[in-house]
Scaffold this active site. Structure first.
Site, PDB file in Angstrom:
ATOM      1  N   ASP A   1       0.817  -1.197   0.000  1.00 20.49           N
ATOM      2  CA  ASP A   1       0.000   0.000   0.000  1.00 20.49           C
ATOM      3  C   ASP A   1       0.861   1.261   0.000  1.00 20.49           C
ATOM      4  OD1 ASP A   1      -2.705   1.345   0.567  1.00 20.49           O
ATOM      5  OD2 ASP A   1      -1.469   2.065   2.228  1.00 20.49           O
TER       6      ASP A   1
ATOM      7  N   GLU B   1       1.258  -0.494  -5.027  1.00 25.39           N
ATOM      8  CA  GLU B   1       0.267   0.534  -5.321  1.00 25.39           C
ATOM      9  C   GLU B   1       0.993   1.871  -5.326  1.00 25.39           C
ATOM     10  OE1 GLU B   1      -3.546   2.858  -3.384  1.00 25.39           O
ATOM     11  OE2 GLU B   1      -1.720   2.349  -2.286  1.00 25.39           O
TER      12      GLU B   1
END
Length: 541
Positions: free
Chosen positions: A213, A276
């Site tokens: 993330d 990401e």
């Protein structure tokens, strides 16, 4: 009734690069299925519905965070990297989930949040006690300027300065997101080791990969240099939007840390790693994070996720950036996820949502790279309408009504149309069920051979049946922006993919020698005209 899935040993689906060209289904556990009647989805709910996921024909499941957390950002504020939050269940529940998934031939990918922790993490609780304790340098601390103001002009994604004063240390600590999400200091070798240990914990439990993330936020400029302003223009709803974020993120040392992650995952064999990456320099960073054989396997950004409209130019941008030059990493694509309004609500522009969903699914299945399906896309769920008094997303609340926020993409999955809460829970869920979603429930679509659910299964199977789609090169042809035409080629297979992304019929005639092998929204169209939202794939013969 869910389609029957033949269970098979995981070894039958193992391959060194099983992920290349894979289709992966994202589960947001809070909103998938509630089994204990508290209104929040849990790991047991995921396990109970793995047959549904497997019936789609996908290769794996990406689970959004389920770790111990005070839930200020719904699990992306981690208080313990190596345990399950009681809201979601226990480690035993996770073990049962992964065992069943592997039995069904599904890989499991978990989220890891390495840029920050929760302020309730033991590491931060220790760090804030003094400037000399063993974890004093595990987070980003800095003295105030002479006038007491923050150490730099850096801004938080969620609004306001990226610095919060802490009286115990008499310093500011940094946070790129909420104040409850203090920034880890990944320049510290001990921090890197602790994070690698967390990854090792889940690898030892059998996970097949990780999604990292906001990994481009994981290192800062130690000199705390002010960010320069961005040129005027563009949509700006937060102070964060005014800056070129080159110093609070996107530091060159990130790639060295990613190489350490890759070495760890490779030591377990057949594991997948995907970054990401968002922001103004996302494309450059995704390329760097996946370069060669010693960084992450793949990366995805927000090219499609934040796009207000879908046109050929957008697809061309992605395809040209990831054309497969020597040393280039492998892309991943997603049209919807838990951080962005659902694609069909952004892109349909008044057109039929069901028809648009099928065209979008075929397009996703024909792109070069890995593709992610977000829970509910297989049902053609539109963005849910969540009234202001039910919003829980801190970003949505802070920026209301300027942005749609994330809550509308996170509402519960409807399983059974006529049960309370459409079968998601027996009580009022943490986010309200949109009344438009219940008629799109899984049970109703299972009974309708023409449903989006059945179309999704067909289109996933179509992708997996053609090496040109999973592994082939992608070349775009010149065409008007509303008409998207490209080729996928691998070995002796050549496929031509054509989509009318516009609102009006488009003139197009199939080249001689090609036949249609898959099509959506083409019924009854006259020769030489492609209806709006039509998509087709052609092959020789």
């Amino acid at each position: 009734m869910t389609a029957q899935i033949l269970e098979q040993p995981a070894s039958l689906t193992d391959a060194a690069e099983w992920w290349r060209g894979a289709v992966i289904y994202q589960v947001y556990p809070r909103s998938f299925a509630d089994t204990n009647g508290d209104g929040v989805g849990d790991l047991a709910g995921v396990t109970a519905h793995l047959e549904h996921i497997a019936s789609l024909g996908v290769d794996g499941v990406w689970l959004s965070p389920f770790f111990t957390s005070p839930m200020k950002d719904f699990g992306y504020d981690v208080a313990d990297y190596c345990d399950v939050d009681p809201i979601f269940g226990t480690l035993a529940d996770f073990d049962r989930l992964i065992e069943k998934a592997h039995r069904l031939g599904l890989k499991i990918i978990t989220d890891l949040v390495f840029a920050h922790t929760s302020d309730q993490h033991d590491w931060f609780r220790a760090s804030r006690q003094s400037r000399v304790n063993p974890k004093a340098d595990w987070f980003v601390w800095a003295d105030a300027k002479a006038d007491g103001s923050p150490p730099s002009n850096w801004q938080s994604v969620f609004g306001g300065p990226a610095w919060t004063w802490d009286a115990r240390r008499g310093q500011y600590y940094m946070h790129n997101f909420l104040p409850e999400q203090p920034q880890l200091n990944l320049h510290n070798a001990d921090v890197q080791e602790a994070l690698l240990d967390a990854a090792r914990f889940w690898l030892d439990r059998g996970v097949d990969g990780f999604r990292f993330d906001a990994i481009n936020f994981s290192m800062h400029d130690p000199k705390l240099t002010d960010n320069p302003p961005l040129p005027p223009g563009g949509k700006r709803t937060r102070p964060f939007d005014f800056q070129d974020k080159v110093h609070n993120q996107s530091q060159p040392g990130i790639v060295d840390f990613l190489a350490r992650i890759r070495a760890l995952t490779d030591s377990y064999g057949s594991r997948f790693s995907v970054a990401e990456v968002g922001g103004d320099h996302a494309e450059r960073e995704m390329q760097a994070f996946t370069q060669g054989q010693d960084h992450l396997n793949s990366a995805y950004g927000f090219l499609y996720l934040y796009a207000p409209a879908l046109g050929a130019a957008l697809v061309r941008e992605g395809a040209e950036a990831w054309h497969g030059r020597d040393g280039q990493g492998w892309p991943s694509w997603t049209f919807s996820n838990h951080d962005a309004p659902r694609a069909i609500s952004r892109w349909a522009e008044g057109r039929d949502l069901r028809a648009y969903a099928e065209m979008a699914m075929l397009l996703l299945m024909t792109l070069r790279g890995n593709v992610f399906i977000y829970q509910g896309e297989e049902l053609a769920l539109p963005q849910a309408d969540v009234p202001f008094d039910r919003l829980v997303d801190p970003e949505a609340i802070a920026n209301w009504p300027q942005t749609l926020g994330r809550d509308g993409a996170r509402t519960p999955i409807p399983w059974t149309e006529h049960l309370p809460q459409a079968g998601f829970s027996t009580v009022e869920p943490w986010l309200p069920l949109d009344p438009r979603h219940a008629p799109l429930a899984v049970d109703r679509q299972e009974a309708d051979p023409s449903s989006m659910l059945h179309a999704t299964r067909r289109l996933v199977a179509f992708r997996k049946a053609h090496p040109a789609l999973t592994l082939g090169e992608m070349t775009l042809a010149d065409s008007p922006d509303d008409l998207l035409v490209f080729e996928r080629v691998h070995g002796g297979e050549r496929l031509v993919c054509v989509f009318n992304l516009g609102h009006q019929p488009a003139a197009w005639t199939a080249p001689q020698g090609l036949r249609i092998i898959e099509a959506v929204n083409l019924d009854g169209s006259p020769t030489g005209l492609l209806p709006p939202m039509a998509g087709l794939v052609l092959a020789a013969g």
